[in-house]
Design an enzyme around this catalytic site. Structure first.
Site, PDB file in Angstrom:
ATOM      1  N   SER A  75       0.830  -1.196   0.000  1.00  0.00           N
ATOM      2  CA  SER A  75       0.000   0.000   0.000  1.00  0.00           C
ATOM      3  C   SER A  75       0.871   1.255   0.000  1.00  0.00           C
ATOM      4  O   SER A  75       1.721   1.426  -0.858  1.00  0.00           O
ATOM      5  CB  SER A  75      -0.943  -0.043   1.211  1.00  0.00           C
ATOM      6  OG  SER A  75      -1.895   0.992   1.161  1.00  0.00           O
ATOM      7  N   HIS A  89      -2.088  -1.035  -4.467  1.00  0.00           N
ATOM      8  CA  HIS A  89      -3.534  -1.053  -4.715  1.00  0.00           C
ATOM      9  C   HIS A  89      -4.052   0.375  -4.613  1.00  0.00           C
ATOM     10  O   HIS A  89      -3.303   1.304  -4.316  1.00  0.00           O
ATOM     11  CB  HIS A  89      -4.267  -1.992  -3.749  1.00  0.00           C
ATOM     12  CG  HIS A  89      -4.190  -1.579  -2.309  1.00  0.00           C
ATOM     13  ND1 HIS A  89      -4.752  -2.321  -1.296  1.00  0.00           N
ATOM     14  CD2 HIS A  89      -3.621  -0.507  -1.690  1.00  0.00           C
ATOM     15  CE1 HIS A  89      -4.534  -1.735  -0.133  1.00  0.00           C
ATOM     16  NE2 HIS A  89      -3.857  -0.619  -0.342  1.00  0.00           N
TER      17      HIS A  89
END
EC number: 3.4.21.92
Length: 216
Positions: free
Chosen positions: A101, A126
């Protein structure tokens, strides 16, 4: 077994004898930082403060940022990334364990050619997520609009620094994409896989150590 931060002997320049100090204090003196937890405000303030201080103390010598983090808050991660682009020293980013992330965004923010992943590291990217999905409808719609702007900004940074087309990065961010160190290098997230660096130096110097450890 001792509990807490280990202490190690360290000789401060100008002192005749070494003293026992916290391990992290020694690493900070050697311009080595660790991001080893979820990215929150306190962690962000700690790391950005150290980067600014080390930049003021010595604006030339490189800073080393080791990353093993599951990610965290969006704005906090962006603050670390922006600080890395602002301070004058080059910053090595080294992934060991996982950079997921926002941690992968910080890994990407290292100086080009100085972004490293250990051989068994995992990198995941993501799309940003909202923490306010239970808010009332008007608030939720405002949050979605702001999140869309931030997502586009982050996607553009990934595209610029990896060399991938914007649409490719945008499609990849629609889901959790996990990569090995080699896959992350092929994608453009890192420049070097750790074993390549070791093989290169061990072939020419069997007692090679990273430059930052030579004076220890």
């Amino acid at each position: 077994m001792p509990i807490g931060v280990p202490k190690v002997p360290y000789r401060i320049p100008g002192d005749e004898e070494a003293t026992w100090v916290d391990l992290y204090n020694v690493m900070y003196r050697e311009r080595t930082l660790f991001l080893g937890q979820e990215i929150r405000c306190e962690v962000t303030n700690h790391i950005t403060g150290l980067m600014v201080y080390l930049s003021i103390e010595d604006g030339i010598s490189d800073i080393f940022l080791f990353i093993n983090s599951p990610g965290g808050w969006l704005i906090s991660g962006m603050a670390i990334f922006d600080t890395m682009q602002t301070v004058t020293p080059d910053i090595y980013t080294i992934c060991l364990g996982i950079a997921a992330s926002m941690a992968s965004f910080i890994l990407l923010g290292g100086e080009p050619t100085k972004r490293i992943a250990f051989p068994h590291a995992r990198i995941m990217l993501h799309q940003p997520a909202s923490a306010y999905y239970r808010a009332r409808t008007p608030e939720f719609l405002l949050e979605v609009e702001e999140l869309h702007k931030v997502r586009e900004m982050i996607t553009r940074v990934y595209a610029l620094r990896t060399g991938k087309p914007f649409w490719v990065v945008s499609e990849d961010m629609e889901r959790d994409v996990f990569m090995s160190a080699d896959e992350a290098k092929a994608y453009g997230l890192v420049d070097i896989v750790g074993d390549e660096m070791l093989d290169e130096h061990c072939d020419t110097d069997p007692v090679w150590f990273p430059e930052m450890f030579k004076d220890w």
